[in-house]
Design a protein around this motif. Structure first.
Motif, PDB file in Angstrom:
ATOM      1  N   SER A  35      33.192 -27.139  23.900  1.00  0.00           N
ATOM      2  CA  SER A  35      33.442 -26.957  22.474  1.00  0.00           C
ATOM      3  C   SER A  35      33.221 -25.509  22.042  1.00  0.00           C
ATOM      4  N   TRP A  36      33.947 -25.096  20.999  1.00  0.00           N
ATOM      5  CA  TRP A  36      33.794 -23.794  20.350  1.00  0.00           C
ATOM      6  C   TRP A  36      33.898 -22.625  21.337  1.00  0.00           C
ATOM      7  N   SER A  37      34.704 -22.764  22.382  1.00  0.00           N
ATOM      8  CA  SER A  37      34.719 -21.740  23.426  1.00  0.00           C
ATOM      9  C   SER A  37      36.129 -21.424  23.896  1.00  0.00           C
ATOM     10  N   ALA A  38      36.353 -20.145  24.243  1.00  0.00           N
ATOM     11  CA  ALA A  38      37.522 -19.763  25.021  1.00  0.00           C
ATOM     12  C   ALA A  38      37.181 -20.097  26.468  1.00  0.00           C
ATOM     13  N   GLN A  39      37.854 -21.070  27.032  1.00  0.00           N
ATOM     14  CA  GLN A  39      37.428 -21.674  28.290  1.00  0.00           C
ATOM     15  C   GLN A  39      37.334 -20.687  29.442  1.00  0.00           C
ATOM     16  N   GLY A  40      38.196 -19.675  29.438  1.00  0.00           N
ATOM     17  CA  GLY A  40      38.191 -18.710  30.527  1.00  0.00           C
ATOM     18  C   GLY A  40      37.141 -17.623  30.390  1.00  0.00           C
ATOM     19  N   TYR A 399      30.236  -9.534  10.370  1.00  0.00           N
ATOM     20  CA  TYR A 399      30.400 -10.967  10.154  1.00  0.00           C
ATOM     21  C   TYR A 399      31.386 -11.552  11.160  1.00  0.00           C
ATOM     22  N   ASN A 400      30.974 -12.610  11.840  1.00  0.00           N
ATOM     23  CA  ASN A 400      31.815 -13.302  12.818  1.00  0.00           C
ATOM     24  C   ASN A 400      32.264 -12.374  13.946  1.00  0.00           C
ATOM     25  N   ALA A 401      31.398 -11.471  14.361  1.00  0.00           N
ATOM     26  CA  ALA A 401      31.750 -10.487  15.388  1.00  0.00           C
ATOM     27  C   ALA A 401      32.018 -11.149  16.728  1.00  0.00           C
ATOM     28  N   THR A 402      32.935 -10.565  17.491  1.00  0.00           N
ATOM     29  CA  THR A 402      33.234 -11.009  18.853  1.00  0.00           C
ATOM     30  C   THR A 402      33.340  -9.782  19.748  1.00  0.00           C
ATOM     31  N   GLY A 403      33.354 -10.029  21.060  1.00  0.00           N
ATOM     32  CA  GLY A 403      33.578  -8.951  22.016  1.00  0.00           C
ATOM     33  C   GLY A 403      32.582  -7.829  21.889  1.00  0.00           C
ATOM     34  N   GLN A 404      33.056  -6.608  21.967  1.00  0.00           N
ATOM     35  CA  GLN A 404      32.189  -5.432  21.949  1.00  0.00           C
ATOM     36  C   GLN A 404      31.454  -5.310  20.621  1.00  0.00           C
ATOM     37  N   ASP A 405      32.054  -5.774  19.539  1.00  0.00           N
ATOM     38  CA  ASP A 405      31.391  -5.705  18.233  1.00  0.00           C
ATOM     39  C   ASP A 405      30.090  -6.496  18.229  1.00  0.00           C
ATOM     40  N   ASN A 406      30.014  -7.515  19.102  1.00  0.00           N
ATOM     41  CA  ASN A 406      28.827  -8.370  19.138  1.00  0.00           C
ATOM     42  C   ASN A 406      27.814  -7.913  20.190  1.00  0.00           C
ATOM     43  N   ALA A 407      28.038  -6.751  20.804  1.00  0.00           N
ATOM     44  CA  ALA A 407      27.206  -6.289  21.910  1.00  0.00           C
ATOM     45  C   ALA A 407      25.712  -6.236  21.576  1.00  0.00           C
ATOM     46  N   PRO A 408      25.304  -5.756  20.396  1.00  0.00           N
ATOM     47  CA  PRO A 408      23.862  -5.709  20.123  1.00  0.00           C
ATOM     48  C   PRO A 408      23.192  -7.077  20.186  1.00  0.00           C
ATOM     49  N   MET A 409      23.841  -8.097  19.663  1.00  0.00           N
ATOM     50  CA  MET A 409      23.252  -9.440  19.720  1.00  0.00           C
ATOM     51  C   MET A 409      23.286  -9.987  21.141  1.00  0.00           C
ATOM     52  N   ALA A 410      24.365  -9.674  21.870  1.00  0.00           N
ATOM     53  CA  ALA A 410      24.453 -10.127  23.263  1.00  0.00           C
ATOM     54  C   ALA A 410      23.359  -9.490  24.108  1.00  0.00           C
ATOM     55  N   GLU A 411      23.069  -8.232  23.870  1.00  0.00           N
ATOM     56  CA  GLU A 411      22.003  -7.555  24.609  1.00  0.00           C
ATOM     57  C   GLU A 411      20.644  -8.160  24.278  1.00  0.00           C
ATOM     58  N   PHE A 412      20.417  -8.455  23.014  1.00  0.00           N
ATOM     59  CA  PHE A 412      19.163  -9.094  22.620  1.00  0.00           C
ATOM     60  C   PHE A 412      19.010 -10.454  23.301  1.00  0.00           C
ATOM     61  N   MET A 427      25.782 -15.013  14.826  1.00  0.00           N
ATOM     62  CA  MET A 427      26.150 -13.808  14.094  1.00  0.00           C
ATOM     63  C   MET A 427      25.035 -12.770  14.230  1.00  0.00           C
ATOM     64  N   ASN A 428      24.432 -12.318  13.121  1.00  0.00           N
ATOM     65  CA  ASN A 428      23.406 -11.269  13.198  1.00  0.00           C
ATOM     66  C   ASN A 428      21.996 -11.844  13.120  1.00  0.00           C
ATOM     67  N   ARG A 429      21.829 -13.111  13.491  1.00  0.00           N
ATOM     68  CA  ARG A 429      20.518 -13.740  13.350  1.00  0.00           C
ATOM     69  C   ARG A 429      20.050 -14.343  14.669  1.00  0.00           C
ATOM     70  N   THR A 430      18.739 -14.408  14.813  1.00  0.00           N
ATOM     71  CA  THR A 430      18.149 -15.263  15.829  1.00  0.00           C
ATOM     72  C   THR A 430      17.254 -16.257  15.117  1.00  0.00           C
ATOM     73  N   HIS A 431      17.367 -17.524  15.510  1.00  0.00           N
ATOM     74  CA  HIS A 431      16.587 -18.580  14.880  1.00  0.00           C
ATOM     75  C   HIS A 431      15.456 -18.994  15.818  1.00  0.00           C
ATOM     76  N   VAL A 432      14.329 -19.299  15.251  1.00  0.00           N
ATOM     77  CA  VAL A 432      13.178 -19.791  16.006  1.00  0.00           C
ATOM     78  C   VAL A 432      13.038 -21.268  15.668  1.00  0.00           C
ATOM     79  N   VAL A 433      13.578 -22.109  16.558  1.00  0.00           N
ATOM     80  CA  VAL A 433      13.668 -23.547  16.284  1.00  0.00           C
ATOM     81  C   VAL A 433      13.271 -24.356  17.530  1.00  0.00           C
ATOM     82  N   PRO A 434      12.053 -24.192  18.003  1.00  0.00           N
ATOM     83  CA  PRO A 434      11.597 -24.976  19.158  1.00  0.00           C
ATOM     84  C   PRO A 434      11.358 -26.425  18.756  1.00  0.00           C
ATOM     85  N   PRO A 435      11.061 -27.307  19.701  1.00  0.00           N
ATOM     86  CA  PRO A 435      10.735 -28.682  19.348  1.00  0.00           C
ATOM     87  C   PRO A 435       9.578 -28.741  18.348  1.00  0.00           C
TER      88      PRO A 435
END
Length: 468
Positions: A35-40, A399-412, A427-435
């Motif tokens: 779901s929600w993915s480019a399969q390749g 907002y809704n960044a993909t590819g290289q635009d999303n690099a900072p979040m991908a690195e984090f 997007m530009n957030r990380t959520h802390v939602v453990p059990p």
């Protein structure tokens, strides 16, 4: 008192078996459509097992799960009492049609009704949150005889046709035909206020005025329902300002509009209360739920229905149903989950963690990292809004960044995973939602990794930007 029966897997994980992992991954890539993915472009991790707040791969690497799956494993993975209850129910009655009275179904409904606010005492079971929203909207339209539903931007209500059209985030765009009878409006969010507010009081007042104006422009007599996530989840864990949800209740009452609260993600202990509505002393006409009702062990969702709405269908058939409505295995898992949560004080534990551990720790982390613009949340339901510049509040990625635009979040995210923490990023957030029954030691372990990983985000901030 913190939970005692579901402790972390402190011993070694099963012996690594990379060959099996490679086979699992290969078969997935050949046959599973994600779901929600480019399969390749995806490379899903092959998971070998899970217990408590952790899961591990076939190489033997162990991750502390700060996502709770998709924010649904509220009692962690493989809780022994719930696993045993599922096995017991399977031996007793694996499945049965929804038109009959079944013990597990009746008891699950009773236990849920005991915990829902106000007079939401009738439970219609669905398979998940999206179809719960679908049926809540259908009930509202049939009850009022009106066609339109108002839903907020920055929201998520599910992936089925009606639910995705109600959704306010970009996942709606590809399927939005503009013909679903949905009108979107801005809900309050002071940090990125659409109303130029400077205080919570202003934000609340102006957001309610905006909703009132939207209703006036659309015609109150055409509007069946207003639907809100009590606390928006995936869209950013944005706590509504005091008075807002009660204000929406008053507006709905005045115009004869059904008030729907979506508690699919926020419900069942996530906020340190049974439902987020309890934090705001508000009772909707319909409340949707799923996820935490049985920690996602067997798919289950539903709608809690007020007496006023239920009365509409006393003598008039409700034109809707599902083959698996109130499935015995799912309901058996729900009964056991709710019992475990009560016995182990999990809701109270979540509240204490949020107030005494997670909230203070995240605020300390924010002081050290220029990439953290805002900390918000409650219970075990938190978000860090990451920015390039604290002064302008420019998001770390567009907002809704993909590819290289999303690099900072991908690195984090990569830094988190390298440290053994599986993060929730959107997007530009990380959520802390453990059990909800994560231990204090596990929380501190995960936050230490998150603290280190934020250095990757800091590297993309504006030099000399403001600090907390």
């Amino acid at each position: 008192m913190p939970p005692t029966t579901q402790q972390p897997s402190t011993g070694p994980v099963p012996a690594p078996d990379p060959a099996v992992g490679a086979a699992v991954h290969s078969t997935d890539r050949q046959h599973v459509f994600h779901s929600w993915s480019a399969q390749g472009k995806i490379d899903p991790l092959a998971v070998a097992g899970a217990e408590g707040s952790y899961f591990w791969d076939y190489d033997g690497k162990r991750y502390l799960d700060f996502t709770s799956g998709l924010v649904f494993t509220n009692i962690g993975y493989q809780h022994p009492k719930v696993v045993a209850a599922i096995q017991e129910q399977a031996a007793k009655l694996t499945t049965f049609a929804p038109a009959f009275a079944i013990e597990a179904r009746s008891e699950a409904a009773r236990l849920i009704a005991e915990r829902t606010p106000g007079d939401l005492d009738k439970i219609f079971f669905t398979n998940a949150g999206a179809d719960a929203v679908e049926h809540a909207v259908r009930m509202a339209r049939l009850h009022t005889g009106r066609p339109k539903v108002l839903a907020a931007y920055r929201s998520y209500h599910g992936g089925t046709h009606q639910a995705i059209n109600l959704t306010g985030d970009p996942r709606r765009w590809a399927s939005d035909t503009g013909t679903a009878g949905v009108v979107h409006f801005n809900a309050p969010h002071l940090y990125r206020s659409p109303f130029y507010a400077e205080t919570e009081e202003q934000e609340c007042e102006r957001a309610l005025a905006h909703l009132e104006q939207t209703i006036a422009y659309e015609g109150p007599q055409t509007i069946a329902a207003v639907i809100l996530e009590t606390i928006p989840g995936t869209a950013g864990i944005m706590m509504p300002p005091p008075g807002y949800l009660q204000g929406v209740r008053e507006i709905c009452d005045r115009h004869g509009i059904v008030y729907i609260l979506d508690e699919v993600m926020a419900g069942f202990g996530r906020t340190g209360t049974w439902f987020a509505a309890d934090l705001y002393d508000v009772v909707p006409d319909l409340l949707t739920f799923a996820k935490g009702v049985n920690s996602g062990y067997v798919p289950l969702g539903g709608v809690a229905i007020s007496a006023k709405i239920a009365e509409t269908f006393d003598q008039r058939p409700y034109p809707g149903g599902l083959t698996y409505s109130g499935h015995p295995l799912a309901c058996g898992a729900a009964v056991a989950t709710l019992q475990v949560m009560a016995e182990e004080g999990i809701v109270e534990h979540a509240a204490r963690l949020g107030e005494s551990v997670i909230g203070p720790a995240l605020r300390e982390i924010a002081e050290r990292h220029p990439s953290v613009g805002e900390v918000r949340g409650t219970g075990v339901f938190w978000a860090l809004d990451l920015v390039r510049d604290r002064t302008t509040r420019e998001p770390l990625v567009p907002y809704n960044a993909t590819g290289q635009d999303n690099a900072p979040m991908a690195e984090f995210a990569a830094a988190c995973k390298s440290g053994g923490l599986w993060p929730f990023v959107n997007m530009n957030r990380t959520h802390v939602v453990p059990p909800c029954n994560v231990t204090e030691a596990e929380v501190k372990e995960g936050l230490a990794v998150l603290d280190d990983a934020l250095s990757a985000a800091d590297a993309h901030t504006v030099p000399g930007g403001a600090t907390a």
